[in-house]
Design a protein around this motif. Structure first.
Motif, PDB file in Angstrom:
ATOM      1  N   LEU A 184       0.835  -1.201   0.000  1.00  0.00           N
ATOM      2  CA  LEU A 184       0.000   0.000   0.000  1.00  0.00           C
ATOM      3  C   LEU A 184       0.871   1.253   0.000  1.00  0.00           C
ATOM      4  O   LEU A 184       0.589   2.223  -0.712  1.00  0.00           O
ATOM      5  CB  LEU A 184      -0.919  -0.016   1.222  1.00  0.00           C
ATOM      6  N   ALA A 185       1.940   1.230   0.786  1.00  0.00           N
ATOM      7  CA  ALA A 185       2.858   2.373   0.823  1.00  0.00           C
ATOM      8  C   ALA A 185       3.543   2.566  -0.526  1.00  0.00           C
ATOM      9  O   ALA A 185       3.694   3.700  -1.003  1.00  0.00           O
ATOM     10  CB  ALA A 185       3.894   2.165   1.925  1.00  0.00           C
ATOM     11  N   GLY A 186       3.955   1.461  -1.153  1.00  0.00           N
ATOM     12  CA  GLY A 186       4.585   1.561  -2.464  1.00  0.00           C
ATOM     13  C   GLY A 186       3.647   2.139  -3.507  1.00  0.00           C
ATOM     14  O   GLY A 186       4.045   2.966  -4.330  1.00  0.00           O
ATOM     15  N   ASN A 187       2.390   1.726  -3.466  1.00  0.00           N
ATOM     16  CA  ASN A 187       1.395   2.264  -4.397  1.00  0.00           C
ATOM     17  C   ASN A 187       1.193   3.756  -4.185  1.00  0.00           C
ATOM     18  O   ASN A 187       1.134   4.532  -5.155  1.00  0.00           O
ATOM     19  CB  ASN A 187       0.070   1.523  -4.212  1.00  0.00           C
ATOM     20  N   PHE A 188       1.114   4.175  -2.938  1.00  0.00           N
ATOM     21  CA  PHE A 188       0.903   5.593  -2.634  1.00  0.00           C
ATOM     22  C   PHE A 188       2.088   6.429  -3.098  1.00  0.00           C
ATOM     23  O   PHE A 188       1.913   7.477  -3.731  1.00  0.00           O
ATOM     24  CB  PHE A 188       0.694   5.769  -1.133  1.00  0.00           C
ATOM     25  N   PHE A 189       3.287   5.956  -2.821  1.00  0.00           N
ATOM     26  CA  PHE A 189       4.482   6.720  -3.199  1.00  0.00           C
ATOM     27  C   PHE A 189       4.588   6.853  -4.710  1.00  0.00           C
ATOM     28  O   PHE A 189       4.834   7.944  -5.236  1.00  0.00           O
ATOM     29  CB  PHE A 189       5.732   6.052  -2.629  1.00  0.00           C
ATOM     30  N   VAL A 190       4.422   5.757  -5.427  1.00  0.00           N
ATOM     31  CA  VAL A 190       4.547   5.802  -6.878  1.00  0.00           C
ATOM     32  C   VAL A 190       3.444   6.646  -7.488  1.00  0.00           C
ATOM     33  O   VAL A 190       3.647   7.322  -8.511  1.00  0.00           O
ATOM     34  CB  VAL A 190       4.546   4.375  -7.466  1.00  0.00           C
ATOM     35  N   GLY A 191       2.256   6.662  -6.858  1.00  0.00           N
ATOM     36  CA  GLY A 191       1.183   7.515  -7.346  1.00  0.00           C
ATOM     37  C   GLY A 191       1.557   8.987  -7.347  1.00  0.00           C
ATOM     38  O   GLY A 191       1.047   9.770  -8.156  1.00  0.00           O
ATOM     39  N   LEU A 192       2.484   9.371  -6.483  1.00  0.00           N
ATOM     40  CA  LEU A 192       2.921  10.765  -6.412  1.00  0.00           C
ATOM     41  C   LEU A 192       3.966  11.115  -7.463  1.00  0.00           C
ATOM     42  O   LEU A 192       4.077  12.269  -7.870  1.00  0.00           O
ATOM     43  CB  LEU A 192       3.501  11.049  -5.015  1.00  0.00           C
ATOM     44  N   VAL A 193       4.728  10.118  -7.922  1.00  0.00           N
ATOM     45  CA  VAL A 193       5.878  10.423  -8.773  1.00  0.00           C
ATOM     46  C   VAL A 193       5.850   9.767 -10.148  1.00  0.00           C
ATOM     47  O   VAL A 193       6.719  10.043 -10.976  1.00  0.00           O
ATOM     48  CB  VAL A 193       7.192  10.013  -8.055  1.00  0.00           C
ATOM     49  N   VAL A 194       4.860   8.903 -10.411  1.00  0.00           N
ATOM     50  CA  VAL A 194       4.888   8.111 -11.637  1.00  0.00           C
ATOM     51  C   VAL A 194       4.840   8.969 -12.893  1.00  0.00           C
ATOM     52  O   VAL A 194       5.367   8.593 -13.941  1.00  0.00           O
ATOM     53  CB  VAL A 194       3.735   7.084 -11.650  1.00  0.00           C
ATOM     54  N   GLY A 195       4.242  10.162 -12.809  1.00  0.00           N
ATOM     55  CA  GLY A 195       4.146  11.012 -13.990  1.00  0.00           C
ATOM     56  C   GLY A 195       5.457  11.654 -14.391  1.00  0.00           C
ATOM     57  O   GLY A 195       5.593  12.143 -15.517  1.00  0.00           O
ATOM     58  N   ARG A 196       6.450  11.643 -13.520  1.00  0.00           N
ATOM     59  CA  ARG A 196       7.694  12.349 -13.803  1.00  0.00           C
ATOM     60  C   ARG A 196       8.632  11.543 -14.697  1.00  0.00           C
ATOM     61  O   ARG A 196       9.162  12.062 -15.677  1.00  0.00           O
ATOM     62  CB  ARG A 196       8.396  12.679 -12.478  1.00  0.00           C
ATOM     63  N   SER A 197       8.854  10.290 -14.362  1.00  0.00           N
ATOM     64  CA  SER A 197       9.762   9.462 -15.166  1.00  0.00           C
ATOM     65  C   SER A 197       9.310   8.011 -15.055  1.00  0.00           C
ATOM     66  O   SER A 197       9.932   7.206 -14.347  1.00  0.00           O
ATOM     67  CB  SER A 197      11.197   9.621 -14.671  1.00  0.00           C
ATOM     68  N   PRO A 198       8.238   7.641 -15.736  1.00  0.00           N
ATOM     69  CA  PRO A 198       7.651   6.305 -15.546  1.00  0.00           C
ATOM     70  C   PRO A 198       8.588   5.169 -15.927  1.00  0.00           C
ATOM     71  O   PRO A 198       8.580   4.121 -15.281  1.00  0.00           O
ATOM     72  CB  PRO A 198       6.411   6.327 -16.453  1.00  0.00           C
ATOM     73  N   HIS A 199       9.422   5.353 -16.974  1.00  0.00           N
ATOM     74  CA  HIS A 199      10.306   4.262 -17.390  1.00  0.00           C
ATOM     75  C   HIS A 199      11.406   4.019 -16.358  1.00  0.00           C
ATOM     76  O   HIS A 199      11.736   2.863 -16.051  1.00  0.00           O
ATOM     77  CB  HIS A 199      10.912   4.580 -18.754  1.00  0.00           C
ATOM     78  N   VAL A 200      11.969   5.087 -15.813  1.00  0.00           N
ATOM     79  CA  VAL A 200      12.993   4.938 -14.783  1.00  0.00           C
ATOM     80  C   VAL A 200      12.406   4.287 -13.535  1.00  0.00           C
ATOM     81  O   VAL A 200      13.005   3.377 -12.935  1.00  0.00           O
ATOM     82  CB  VAL A 200      13.615   6.305 -14.437  1.00  0.00           C
ATOM     83  N   ILE A 201      11.217   4.721 -13.149  1.00  0.00           N
ATOM     84  CA  ILE A 201      10.560   4.155 -11.972  1.00  0.00           C
ATOM     85  C   ILE A 201      10.249   2.680 -12.194  1.00  0.00           C
ATOM     86  O   ILE A 201      10.407   1.843 -11.294  1.00  0.00           O
ATOM     87  CB  ILE A 201       9.277   4.942 -11.648  1.00  0.00           C
ATOM     88  N   ALA A 202       9.791   2.334 -13.408  1.00  0.00           N
ATOM     89  CA  ALA A 202       9.478   0.937 -13.714  1.00  0.00           C
ATOM     90  C   ALA A 202      10.711   0.055 -13.591  1.00  0.00           C
ATOM     91  O   ALA A 202      10.665  -1.030 -12.997  1.00  0.00           O
ATOM     92  CB  ALA A 202       8.882   0.833 -15.116  1.00  0.00           C
ATOM     93  N   VAL A 203      11.840   0.505 -14.142  1.00  0.00           N
ATOM     94  CA  VAL A 203      13.071  -0.283 -14.076  1.00  0.00           C
ATOM     95  C   VAL A 203      13.542  -0.425 -12.633  1.00  0.00           C
ATOM     96  O   VAL A 203      13.887  -1.520 -12.169  1.00  0.00           O
ATOM     97  CB  VAL A 203      14.174   0.357 -14.943  1.00  0.00           C
ATOM     98  N   GLY A 204      13.543   0.693 -11.897  1.00  0.00           N
ATOM     99  CA  GLY A 204      13.982   0.634 -10.508  1.00  0.00           C
ATOM    100  C   GLY A 204      13.117  -0.288  -9.672  1.00  0.00           C
ATOM    101  O   GLY A 204      13.626  -1.073  -8.854  1.00  0.00           O
ATOM    102  N   THR A 205      11.817  -0.236  -9.886  1.00  0.00           N
ATOM    103  CA  THR A 205      10.891  -1.077  -9.124  1.00  0.00           C
ATOM    104  C   THR A 205      11.137  -2.552  -9.384  1.00  0.00           C
ATOM    105  O   THR A 205      11.190  -3.375  -8.461  1.00  0.00           O
ATOM    106  CB  THR A 205       9.439  -0.705  -9.486  1.00  0.00           C
ATOM    107  N   THR A 206      11.286  -2.920 -10.662  1.00  0.00           N
ATOM    108  CA  THR A 206      11.475  -4.331 -10.982  1.00  0.00           C
ATOM    109  C   THR A 206      12.830  -4.852 -10.485  1.00  0.00           C
ATOM    110  O   THR A 206      12.933  -6.000 -10.050  1.00  0.00           O
ATOM    111  CB  THR A 206      11.353  -4.570 -12.499  1.00  0.00           C
ATOM    112  N   LEU A 207      13.867  -4.016 -10.535  1.00  0.00           N
ATOM    113  CA  LEU A 207      15.174  -4.450 -10.036  1.00  0.00           C
ATOM    114  C   LEU A 207      15.119  -4.698  -8.523  1.00  0.00           C
ATOM    115  O   LEU A 207      15.686  -5.686  -8.024  1.00  0.00           O
ATOM    116  CB  LEU A 207      16.239  -3.404 -10.357  1.00  0.00           C
ATOM    117  N   VAL A 208      14.451  -3.824  -7.809  1.00  0.00           N
ATOM    118  CA  VAL A 208      14.319  -4.008  -6.359  1.00  0.00           C
ATOM    119  C   VAL A 208      13.515  -5.272  -6.049  1.00  0.00           C
ATOM    120  O   VAL A 208      13.881  -6.076  -5.171  1.00  0.00           O
ATOM    121  CB  VAL A 208      13.658  -2.769  -5.717  1.00  0.00           C
TER     122      VAL A 208
END
Length: 402
Positions: A274-298
């Protein structure tokens, strides 16, 4: 004479009508869709925390019990595009109410199932509801509120998905331990009925925005950036559910946690999601591809480390990291395909549901085979490698989108 121009101009009439519909729905309507999303995910993932108990009760092994996750995934994958096309000219309110009703029926049937065949039939009904509701429900938020609040509406609906993930595993583990797995499905059926009532009371009429035809789906698939985004989602869901479906036996057999510890860890997993969803909801519009890669690597790193750690504290920490990273995945996937194919978001979302649910089912099936023949560590290893492969795709999405 001064009033004649108002009724003779059609476009201004449609805009106020849309605003009126939004006003009549508004935040309560968005909350009702989020509530159904919550019980939908709750119902879909309840068996994950109950597989050993269900298997023992219905005289099947844990891998076979994993079909209770596989079947709704496959049904949803088929249902999403078919129901989207079949209901293209129907009021979305009626369609969403019918799909929400399927969830209640499925949970009641699951609670009463005398054998694995009836149980699988119940999960098949759930899959129909999952596929249709995910494909059409995720996109209605923007139609219920003013455009300035559309992102918040989408985040709230997606938060319902994360909240369902939060509750499903610990609820299944805790209530199943105290009162049996059938009681868990009774609780889910009551929650689904209440969500259906809420939806019935506050969701306004939602006229269809246009029929989705096979050609629409084909055009979306032939868009390179969209097809690559779907491939990324497929790999993440395959890898995640190859491992996640069998997290309870992993915690019991590999980490040697008791029932209370398993419940606490699964609750932590859900809250982290739930925390991860909330955080990404705040920043996903800025750099979605970078966020996607970072999320999957983690995510992949956390699952891979779980195969080698022997420390209880490390297991808990890695499960929390796993939950937080996967909690962001659905929102990233939805936002990406809707932006890559804005001319037909219903079609894009239907394809996303098909990709995610197909590989959810395939991952659960493969994880079941690995768990039965090689153990949960093997399932976790294969899952982590698949998620790592998904991190290679977003660079191609960015190039083709440009």
């Amino acid at each position: 004479m001064s009033r004649r121009p108002t009724p003779t101009v059609p476009a201004p009439q449609s805009a106020p009508a849309a605003r009126a519909r939004r006003g009549r729905g508004g935040r309560p309507a968005v909350a009702s869709v989020a509530a159904v999303s919550f019980v939908l995910v709750l119902s879909e993932f309840l068996p994950v925390g109950l597989l050993p108990a269900i298997g023992d009760s219905l005289d099947v092994n844990t891998g076979t019990a994993g079909l209770l996750v596989v079947v709704p995934g496959l049904a949803a994958a088929v249902a999403a595009p078919l129901l989207t096309m079949a209901s293209g000219r129907l009021d979305r309110r009626h369609v969403l109410l019918a799909l929400a009703a399927l969830i209640t029926v499925s949970d009641v049937l699951a609670a009463l199932a005398p054998d694995i065949v009836v149980m699988i039939a119940a999960r098949l009904l759930l899959g129909l509801g999952v596929g249709g509701f995910w494909a059409m429900g995720a996109g209605v938020g923007s139609r219920l509120v003013p455009s300035a609040d559309a992102d918040r509406a989408a985040s709230l609906i997606t938060a319902g998905i994360s909240a369902g993930t939060v509750i499903s595993l610990p609820l299944g583990a805790f209530v199943g331990h105290l009162a049996g797995w059938r009681t868990v499905f009774v609780i889910a059926a009551v929650a689904a009925a209440l969500a259906l009532l809420f939806l019935t009371l506050v969701l306004p009429a939602l006229r269809p925005t246009g029929a989705v035809r096979p050609a629409t789906l084909g055009n979306a698939l032939r868009t390179p950036a969209v097809s690559l985004a779907l491939l990324t989602t497929a790999l993440v869901f395959f890898g995640h559910f190859t491992a996640y479906t069998f997290i309870t036996p992993y915690l019991q057999q590999h980490a040697h946690f008791g029932p209370d510890a398993v419940t606490a860890v699964l609750l932590g997993y859900g809250l982290a999601g739930l925390a991860g969803n909330f955080f990404v909801g705040l920043v996903v519009g800025r750099s979605p591809h970078v966020i996607a890669v970072g999320t999957t690597l983690v995510l992949a790193t956390a699952v891979l480390l779980l195969t080698v750690t022997g420390s209880a504290a490390a297991v808990v920490a890695l499960v929390l990291v796993w939950g937080a990273s996967f909690g962001a995945v659905p929102l990233i996937a939805q936002a990406r395909v809707m932006r890559l194919y804005p001319q037909a978001t219903d079609a894009a979302l239907a394809l996303l549901v098909t990709a995610s649910q197909t590989f959810l089912a395939v991952g659960s099936f493969v994880g079941g085979l690995l768990t039965d023949h090689r153990g949960t560590v093997a399932a976790f290893t294969v899952g982590a490698v698949a998620v790592l492969l998904s991190a290679l795709v977003p660079a191609g999405i960015r190039r083709t989108a440009r």
